[in-house]
Design an enzyme around this catalytic site. Structure first.
Site, short mmCIF file in Angstrom:
data_model
loop_
_atom_site.label_atom_id
_atom_site.label_comp_id
_atom_site.label_asym_id
_atom_site.label_seq_id
_atom_site.Cartn_x
_atom_site.Cartn_y
_atom_site.Cartn_z
N HIS A 153 0.90 -1.16 0.00
CA HIS A 153 0.00 0.00 0.00
C HIS A 153 0.93 1.20 0.00
CE1 HIS A 153 -3.03 2.93 1.21
NE2 HIS A 153 -2.15 3.36 2.09
N CYS A 178 -4.82 1.25 -4.65
CA CYS A 178 -4.13 2.37 -4.00
C CYS A 178 -2.77 2.65 -4.63
CB CYS A 178 -3.98 2.10 -2.51
SG CYS A 178 -3.10 0.55 -2.14
#
Length: 408
Positions: A44, A113
């Site tokens: 992420h 993301c």
């Protein structure tokens, strides 16, 4: 020269990527037995610049660099320096990225993301983004048949994170949405729209309705297809636009308030044009136009046809059928559908030699009437009127009397 170079260096802001492992080490431990390949982390990523970290968490978010999610940083990547300003970046996020990256179009494999962070980096660094090993980790590892098991685990983990479950939540409350510093401008634009709609409301009801309907359709087309140039350009000479919008008081004012600007197309014609960033912000305009249109009472229904002596045909309707030419088509039988003979009343007429002879003579002596009859036979609405007349004994009697009088 040295002073200028020093100032340029000072003005550049460093761009850093903070990479977190959302599995907190589980990917490294479980990937080899699960998919036959070692995956160190499931990343992420956030982009740190201007003292903030920009990342995706159900939408564009801002947090403290290295602390925006309660998971240890696994990697720190120095990406380069940018000449962009904080204001330019956040304006770009509001105008473009917030529409391209949201909870509705999020996809674990193709639009996640890391793709958002990659787009932020590319804006700051003029096209240079994140390493492909981060952006394409899902394609490289989870798209294999064995990787589906790990994919299911990650999807469940991510779903739990997004709903707030568990202590580990990369999408939690430690971040805030990108501040809407453009809100005053947006509010001013909506204020101008209200003024324009007030002016439009002064028109006669149906003029107002027609203008709102076209404006709403234009707005819906842009909202659904913001990248399609054909929906963001309207010729000023367009007859429908001139009649429905330009002719209505306040119609053009509504367009300007919605973001349309006068311009010239490549052919040199005057037109109304909407730019890319405004096209991505038409949701509020569409809702407002829809609400304004909903205020109007239902449109009046079409007036019922006036009664006549020909079974509901308008007065002079026989002339509209080609001055009796439609009836002549029955005598000549030219191009008449075979099913016509089965219509109620038609058989009676076909069995009346006098009427048929008179009709045929009329057709033969009048080529124009013949042409009109043929056109009538190709018009479903007109044929429906003929059928309605055939079902009316009074109309048939009057028709027979008329034809009998014309044959004397």
């Amino acid at each position: 020269v040295e002073t200028v170079a020093h100032f340029a260096t000072f003005a550049m802001a460093k761009v850093t990527a903070y990479v977190y492992d959302i599995t907190q080490g589980m990917a490294a431990q479980m990937s080899l037995p699960l998919i036959g390949k070692r995956i160190d982390i499931i990343p992420h990523t956030g982009i740190a610049v201007f003292g903030k970290e920009y990342f995706f968490g159900g939408g564009p978010q801002i947090g403290t660099p290295g602390q925006s999610v309660p998971v240890p940083v696994a990697q720190v990547l120095e990406l380069g320096e940018t000449s962009k300003t904080c204001e330019e970046l956040e304006q770009y996020i509001r105008d473009v990225l917030s529409f391209q990256h949201n909870e509705q179009n999020y996809d674990l494999m193709k639009h996640n993301c890391n793709h958002y962070a990659d787009d932020v980096a590319k804006f700051l660094l003029d096209g240079k983004g994140l390493p492909s090993s981060i952006v394409n980790v899902a394609d490289e590892a989870l798209s294999t048949p064995q990787g589906q098991a790990l994919r299911g685990m990650i999807e469940n983990m991510e779903r739990s994170m997004r709903s707030g479950g568990g202590s580990m939540n990369p999408f939690g409350s430690q971040a805030s949405a990108v501040p809407d510093v453009a809100a005053p401008a947006a509010q001013e634009s909506l204020g101008e729209l209200e003024v324009a709609l007030t002016e439009l409301a002064k028109n006669e009801q149906e003029v107002r309705r027609t203008a709102l309907q076209m404006l709403l359709k234009m707005t819906e087309n842009v909202e659904k297809n913001p990248s399609e140039a054909k929906f963001r350009r309207i010729k000023m000479a367009n007859p429908a636009f001139q009649k429905k919008v330009e002719a209505a008081s306040g119609g053009v004012d509504v367009m300007v308030a919605a973001g349309w600007l006068p311009d010239t197309n490549p052919e040199g014609e005057d037109c109304w044009l909407m730019n890319d960033s405004v096209a991505l912000q038409q949701g509020a305009v569409r809702k407002r136009l829809d609400a304004e249109l909903a205020k109007l009472p239902a449109a009046p229904s079409a007036p019922a046809p006036a009664p006549s002596g020909y079974g509901g045909l308008p007065s002079g309707g026989m002339g509209g059928m080609g001055g009796m030419g439609g009836m002549g088509g029955m005598g000549g039988m030219g191009g008449m559908p075979g099913g016509m003979g089965g219509m109620p009343g038609m058989e009676q007429m076909m069995n009346n030699p006098a009427m048929m002879q008179q009709a045929q003579q009329m057709m033969q002596s009048n080529p124009g009437m013949m042409q009109q009859a043929q056109q009538m036979m190709q018009d479903p609405n007109m044929m429906a009127q003929v059928q309605q007349m055939m079902q009316n004994p009074q109309a048939m009697a009057q028709l027979q009397n008329m034809m009998g009088g014309m044959g004397r």
